[in-house]
Design an enzyme around this catalytic site. Structure first.
Site, mmCIF file in Angstrom:
data_model
loop_
_atom_site.group_PDB
_atom_site.id
_atom_site.type_symbol
_atom_site.label_atom_id
_atom_site.label_comp_id
_atom_site.label_asym_id
_atom_site.label_seq_id
_atom_site.Cartn_x
_atom_site.Cartn_y
_atom_site.Cartn_z
ATOM 1 N N ILE A 152 1.963 57.562 129.901
ATOM 2 C CA ILE A 152 1.287 58.072 128.706
ATOM 3 C C ILE A 152 1.424 59.593 128.574
ATOM 4 C CG2 ILE A 152 -1.051 58.449 129.649
ATOM 5 C CD1 ILE A 152 -2.063 56.821 127.165
ATOM 6 N N ASN A 166 2.961 58.269 144.602
ATOM 7 C CA ASN A 166 1.888 59.057 145.199
ATOM 8 C C ASN A 166 0.915 58.123 145.905
ATOM 9 O OD1 ASN A 166 2.802 61.559 144.141
ATOM 10 N ND2 ASN A 166 1.962 61.013 142.153
ATOM 11 N N GLU A 192 -3.713 59.251 141.392
ATOM 12 C CA GLU A 192 -4.845 59.215 140.457
ATOM 13 C C GLU A 192 -5.283 57.789 140.153
ATOM 14 O OE1 GLU A 192 -3.564 61.390 137.020
ATOM 15 O OE2 GLU A 192 -3.213 63.206 138.187
ATOM 16 N N VAL A 193 -4.324 56.891 140.004
ATOM 17 C CA VAL A 193 -4.647 55.506 139.635
ATOM 18 C C VAL A 193 -4.474 54.621 140.878
ATOM 19 C CG1 VAL A 193 -4.076 53.561 138.148
ATOM 20 C CG2 VAL A 193 -3.864 55.894 137.267
ATOM 21 N N HIS A 224 2.016 52.241 142.000
ATOM 22 C CA HIS A 224 2.976 52.458 140.917
ATOM 23 C C HIS A 224 4.101 53.338 141.427
ATOM 24 C CE1 HIS A 224 -0.388 55.280 140.632
ATOM 25 N NE2 HIS A 224 0.463 56.207 140.202
HETATM 26 P P1 AMP Z 1 -0.503 59.104 139.880
HETATM 27 O O1 AMP Z 1 -0.993 60.513 139.799
HETATM 28 O O2 AMP Z 1 0.712 58.943 140.734
HETATM 29 O O3 AMP Z 1 -1.628 58.145 140.235
HETATM 30 O O4 AMP Z 1 0.012 58.743 138.431
HETATM 31 C C1 AMP Z 1 -0.739 58.112 137.459
HETATM 32 C C2 AMP Z 1 0.053 58.162 136.199
HETATM 33 O O5 AMP Z 1 -0.492 57.223 135.291
HETATM 34 C C3 AMP Z 1 0.042 59.519 135.499
HETATM 35 O O6 AMP Z 1 1.383 59.988 135.362
HETATM 36 C C4 AMP Z 1 -0.600 59.216 134.151
HETATM 37 O O7 AMP Z 1 -0.044 59.968 133.086
HETATM 38 C C5 AMP Z 1 -0.339 57.728 134.002
HETATM 39 N N1 AMP Z 1 -1.267 56.998 133.141
HETATM 40 C C6 AMP Z 1 -2.611 57.031 133.158
HETATM 41 N N2 AMP Z 1 -3.116 56.194 132.245
HETATM 42 C C7 AMP Z 1 -2.061 55.616 131.625
HETATM 43 C C8 AMP Z 1 -1.923 54.647 130.587
HETATM 44 N N3 AMP Z 1 -2.991 54.124 129.973
HETATM 45 N N4 AMP Z 1 -0.683 54.284 130.205
HETATM 46 C C9 AMP Z 1 0.401 54.817 130.817
HETATM 47 N N5 AMP Z 1 0.333 55.718 131.811
HETATM 48 C C10 AMP Z 1 -0.875 56.122 132.211
#
Ligand code: AMP
Length: 129
Positions: A34, A91, A99-100, A104
């Site tokens: 996103i 990450n 972050e998530v 991924h």
């Molecule tokens: P990380 O910091 O490795 O956990 O990356 C999380 C990634 O998820 C970041 O690059 C965000 O921009 C991406 N992200 C968060 N929410 C969404 C979403 N709803 N759709 C697509 N990407 C997302």
């Protein structure tokens, strides 16, 4: 860390929030980030509830593991990234800047990506081993 079924990628997998899908099979979903950090920035995720690569590598089936890595290669090919090159990155945890909390793999490409990280020694760090 137990898997949090309310994380944003779990919601995408359940269809509760939308994504810009680029690939899907029985075990894998891939969609555009996103907030892209490169011309091409795709997230490749397993459909199973794995928090990170440590969890996935310990607990996923052979089929799930093969599917995730085969999907990365297929997507790179479909996006015409193989001859110009690309980068994958995952990450993990606090130091990794995750972050998530659903595994991924970031797939970056479409441009020269520059150095992977700021060189540690140039930033005043010291190698301790
Ligand atoms: P990380 O910091 O490795 O956990 O990356 C999380 C990634 O998820 C970041 O690059 C965000 O921009 C991406 N992200 C968060 N929410 C969404 C979403 N709803 N759709 C697509 N990407 C997302």
């Amino acid at each position: 860390m137990p898997y949090d079924p309310q994380n944003i990628f779990a919601k995408i997998l359940r269809g509760e929030i939308p994504c810009q899908k680029v690939y899907e099979d029985d075990h894998v979903l891939a969609f555009h980030d996103i907030h892209p950090q490169a011309k091409v920035h795709i997230l490749v995720i397993p459909k199973g509830p794995y928090t990170d690569m440590t969890d996935f590598s310990h607990n996923a089936s052979q089929g799930e593991i093969a599917a995730l890595f085969r999907a990365v290669g297929k997507i790179a090919k479909e996006q015409n990234l193989t001859s110009s090159g690309y980068r994958i990155l995952s990450n993990i945890g606090l130091n990794g800047g995750q972050e998530v909390p659903h595994l991924h793999i970031h797939l970056f490409g479409g441009q020269v990506l520059g150095p992977m990280l700021i060189r540690w020694e140039e930033e005043g760090g010291a190698v301790s081993c």
